[in-house]
Design a protein around this motif. Sequence first.
Motif, mmCIF file in Angstrom:
data_model
loop_
_atom_site.group_PDB
_atom_site.id
_atom_site.type_symbol
_atom_site.label_atom_id
_atom_site.label_comp_id
_atom_site.label_asym_id
_atom_site.label_seq_id
_atom_site.Cartn_x
_atom_site.Cartn_y
_atom_site.Cartn_z
ATOM 1 N N ILE A 143 -22.723 27.958 -28.907
ATOM 2 C CA ILE A 143 -23.896 27.853 -29.823
ATOM 3 C C ILE A 143 -24.900 28.950 -29.482
ATOM 4 O O ILE A 143 -25.461 29.583 -30.251
ATOM 5 C CB ILE A 143 -24.665 26.707 -29.343
ATOM 6 N N ILE A 144 -25.081 29.309 -28.302
ATOM 7 C CA ILE A 144 -25.975 30.244 -27.783
ATOM 8 C C ILE A 144 -25.374 31.826 -28.506
ATOM 9 O O ILE A 144 -26.139 32.473 -29.135
ATOM 10 C CB ILE A 144 -25.945 30.457 -26.381
ATOM 11 N N ARG A 145 -24.201 32.004 -28.404
ATOM 12 C CA ARG A 145 -23.773 33.288 -28.827
ATOM 13 C C ARG A 145 -23.776 33.319 -30.392
ATOM 14 O O ARG A 145 -23.987 34.236 -30.942
ATOM 15 C CB ARG A 145 -22.288 33.454 -28.396
ATOM 16 N N ARG A 146 -23.210 32.244 -31.191
ATOM 17 C CA ARG A 146 -23.442 32.267 -32.603
ATOM 18 C C ARG A 146 -24.900 32.361 -32.915
ATOM 19 O O ARG A 146 -24.994 33.071 -34.004
ATOM 20 C CB ARG A 146 -22.913 31.055 -33.123
ATOM 21 N N ARG A 147 -26.072 32.108 -32.244
ATOM 22 C CA ARG A 147 -27.219 32.169 -32.770
ATOM 23 C C ARG A 147 -27.614 33.550 -32.437
ATOM 24 O O ARG A 147 -28.656 34.025 -33.229
ATOM 25 C CB ARG A 147 -28.233 31.116 -32.090
ATOM 26 N N VAL A 148 -26.995 34.307 -31.409
ATOM 27 C CA VAL A 148 -27.397 35.498 -31.022
ATOM 28 C C VAL A 148 -26.941 36.430 -32.088
ATOM 29 O O VAL A 148 -27.719 37.405 -32.639
ATOM 30 C CB VAL A 148 -26.868 35.899 -29.430
ATOM 31 N N VAL A 149 -25.810 36.271 -32.628
ATOM 32 C CA VAL A 149 -25.004 36.866 -33.630
ATOM 33 C C VAL A 149 -25.921 36.825 -35.205
ATOM 34 O O VAL A 149 -26.215 37.833 -35.594
ATOM 35 C CB VAL A 149 -23.596 36.581 -33.835
ATOM 36 N N LYS A 150 -26.538 35.445 -35.058
ATOM 37 C CA LYS A 150 -27.237 35.371 -36.473
ATOM 38 C C LYS A 150 -28.447 36.309 -36.167
ATOM 39 O O LYS A 150 -29.240 36.164 -37.265
ATOM 40 C CB LYS A 150 -27.768 33.822 -36.520
ATOM 41 N N GLY A 151 -28.967 36.376 -35.192
ATOM 42 C CA GLY A 151 -30.122 37.336 -34.829
ATOM 43 C C GLY A 151 -31.496 36.636 -34.761
ATOM 44 O O GLY A 151 -32.629 37.304 -34.651
ATOM 45 N N GLU A 152 -31.097 35.339 -34.187
ATOM 46 C CA GLU A 152 -32.551 34.629 -33.664
ATOM 47 C C GLU A 152 -32.734 35.355 -32.472
ATOM 48 O O GLU A 152 -32.384 35.887 -31.631
ATOM 49 C CB GLU A 152 -31.887 33.057 -33.518
ATOM 50 N N THR A 153 -34.359 35.141 -32.224
ATOM 51 C CA THR A 153 -34.779 35.342 -30.820
ATOM 52 C C THR A 153 -34.494 34.557 -29.780
ATOM 53 O O THR A 153 -33.909 33.383 -29.820
ATOM 54 C CB THR A 153 -36.326 35.484 -30.852
ATOM 55 N N ASN A 154 -34.722 34.942 -28.505
ATOM 56 C CA ASN A 154 -34.458 34.127 -27.352
ATOM 57 C C ASN A 154 -35.065 32.874 -27.397
ATOM 58 O O ASN A 154 -34.548 31.814 -26.890
ATOM 59 C CB ASN A 154 -34.594 34.959 -26.021
ATOM 60 N N GLN A 155 -36.416 33.065 -27.612
ATOM 61 C CA GLN A 155 -37.180 31.758 -27.675
ATOM 62 C C GLN A 155 -36.822 30.774 -28.853
ATOM 63 O O GLN A 155 -36.809 29.696 -28.488
ATOM 64 C CB GLN A 155 -38.626 32.215 -27.688
ATOM 65 N N GLN A 156 -36.266 31.378 -29.794
ATOM 66 C CA GLN A 156 -35.983 30.244 -30.798
ATOM 67 C C GLN A 156 -34.698 29.540 -30.591
ATOM 68 O O GLN A 156 -34.609 28.299 -30.606
ATOM 69 C CB GLN A 156 -35.523 31.066 -32.176
ATOM 70 N N ILE A 157 -33.822 30.404 -29.740
ATOM 71 C CA ILE A 157 -32.676 29.628 -29.529
ATOM 72 C C ILE A 157 -32.804 28.761 -28.334
ATOM 73 O O ILE A 157 -32.309 27.616 -28.216
ATOM 74 C CB ILE A 157 -31.412 30.858 -28.767
ATOM 75 N N VAL A 158 -33.687 29.124 -27.364
ATOM 76 C CA VAL A 158 -34.061 28.113 -26.205
ATOM 77 C C VAL A 158 -34.982 26.979 -26.678
ATOM 78 O O VAL A 158 -34.582 25.675 -26.473
ATOM 79 C CB VAL A 158 -35.061 28.793 -24.977
#
Length: 154
Positions: A73-88
């Motif tokens: 989940i984390i890696r897919r969201r990083v690839v989408k371009g979300e910020t660290n805070q958005q993912i957390v």
Amino acid sequence: MKRLVVMALVGLGLALGIAAADTPTTIRRDGVVLTIPQEKRAEVIGDRLRCLVCQNETVENSQAGLAKQFRGIIRRRVVKGETNQQIVDFMVHRYGIFVLLKPPLIPLTWLLWFSPVIALALGLLVLLLARRRKQQGAPPLSPDERDRLKELLS
């Protein structure tokens, strides 16, 4: 001599080209293809989150199946371009505040943060009460009890 220098330069160029070709620019991890900087970001985020199965391990260090899903989940969201805070924030919204390895000091987590202090205070209170009870000693015998004691001892 010129020929030797040219051959050395060509050899050096080939060696550098091969070394550059061997250095990966992307990584495939947890079913997602990321660049090296994205992978580093994902690892930083995963180190802030707790594995809900292991509870005292980060998502990055855990081998549990749920932790692997979290990493995906984390890696897919990083690839989408979300910020660290958005993912957390997404992970907290979906799995609760307990997913944070270091939860914030908010009314919901006061018991978690202050339980060591509360336990220490209760322990000191029990110690003081036990000590006070020990210092008082036994109450003196009443006259009837003294007579009964003399009778038993004789």
